[in-house]
Motif scaffolding. Structure first.
Motif, mmCIF file in Angstrom:
data_model
loop_
_atom_site.group_PDB
_atom_site.id
_atom_site.type_symbol
_atom_site.label_atom_id
_atom_site.label_comp_id
_atom_site.label_asym_id
_atom_site.label_seq_id
_atom_site.Cartn_x
_atom_site.Cartn_y
_atom_site.Cartn_z
ATOM 1 N N ILE A 16 0.974 -1.121 -0.010
ATOM 2 C CA ILE A 16 0.027 0.235 -0.071
ATOM 3 C C ILE A 16 0.784 1.366 -0.062
ATOM 4 N N VAL A 17 1.940 1.192 1.000
ATOM 5 C CA VAL A 17 2.733 2.276 1.047
ATOM 6 C C VAL A 17 3.509 2.479 -0.557
ATOM 7 N N TRP A 18 4.024 1.574 -0.989
ATOM 8 C CA TRP A 18 4.610 1.666 -2.271
ATOM 9 C C TRP A 18 3.780 2.122 -3.276
ATOM 10 N N ILE A 19 2.470 1.640 -3.518
ATOM 11 C CA ILE A 19 1.426 2.230 -4.377
ATOM 12 C C ILE A 19 1.235 3.490 -4.277
ATOM 13 N N PHE A 20 1.159 3.769 -3.027
ATOM 14 C CA PHE A 20 0.899 5.350 -2.713
ATOM 15 C C PHE A 20 2.052 6.116 -3.049
ATOM 16 N N THR A 57 0.919 -3.297 -11.981
ATOM 17 C CA THR A 57 1.128 -1.874 -12.180
ATOM 18 C C THR A 57 2.216 -1.504 -13.100
ATOM 19 N N TYR A 58 3.436 -2.147 -12.775
ATOM 20 C CA TYR A 58 4.553 -1.734 -13.597
ATOM 21 C C TYR A 58 4.522 -2.097 -14.898
ATOM 22 N N ILE A 59 3.756 -3.117 -15.292
ATOM 23 C CA ILE A 59 3.467 -3.470 -16.928
ATOM 24 C C ILE A 59 2.802 -2.372 -17.365
ATOM 25 N N ALA A 60 1.746 -1.984 -16.589
ATOM 26 C CA ALA A 60 0.902 -1.165 -17.175
ATOM 27 C C ALA A 60 1.432 0.487 -17.245
ATOM 28 N N TYR A 61 2.197 0.841 -16.209
ATOM 29 C CA TYR A 61 3.089 2.041 -16.251
ATOM 30 C C TYR A 61 3.876 1.727 -17.661
ATOM 31 N N GLU A 62 4.738 0.755 -17.917
ATOM 32 C CA GLU A 62 5.372 0.903 -19.083
ATOM 33 C C GLU A 62 4.827 0.880 -20.339
#
Length: 135
Positions: A16-20, A57-62
């Motif tokens: 949660i903290v990393w996603i935030f 999330t990492y894949i979507a970001y890229e």
């Protein structure tokens, strides 16, 4: 704010903290290097490496923000190695990376999924045929 996130993420790693922290950087227009660094630091943590949401999330970001499909492809293969049980990750490979992966790679992925009993409702060849008809 960054120092606070970095300190807290180091002391008490939490998805949660990393996603935030990642959403904070993306909303402020943080540099791609900073965002990549956050993803890599989060996934370097042994307890967070199995987090499907971080990988997705990492894949979507890229794909969507950095517009780097070859990096998304590399991250996808790392993700399915770290979380081979996640059907959502495997489906991301088919749905988001179908333009990057070859027909052979997609076929191989489908076969591995079948071996792992992660079944698809549609045959991959039908999807490829539809893509060819649309193009």
């Amino acid at each position: 704010m960054r120092w606070m996130f970095d300190d807290y993420c180091y002391k008490k790693p939490s998805v949660i903290v990393w996603i935030f922290a990642l959403s904070f950087e993306m909303s402020r227009g943080g540099s791609h290097h900073r965002i990549h660094g956050l993803f890599e630091r989060a996934l370097a943590n042994e307890s967070l490496r199995k987090s499907v949401i971080l990988w997705r999330t990492y894949i979507a970001y890229e794909i969507d923000i950095a517009c780097n499909p070859s990096a998304a492809r590399r991250i996808f293969f790392r993700a399915i190695h770290a979380c081979p049980w996640s059907k959502k990750l495997w489906l991301d490979g088919f749905l988001k990376l179908n333009s990057v992966l070859s027909a052979k790679e997609l076929s191989d992925l489908q076969e591995v999924m079948r071996d792992k009993e992660l079944n698809l409702r549609t045959d991959i060849y039908e999807i490829l045929l539809q893509d060819e008809l649309v193009s």
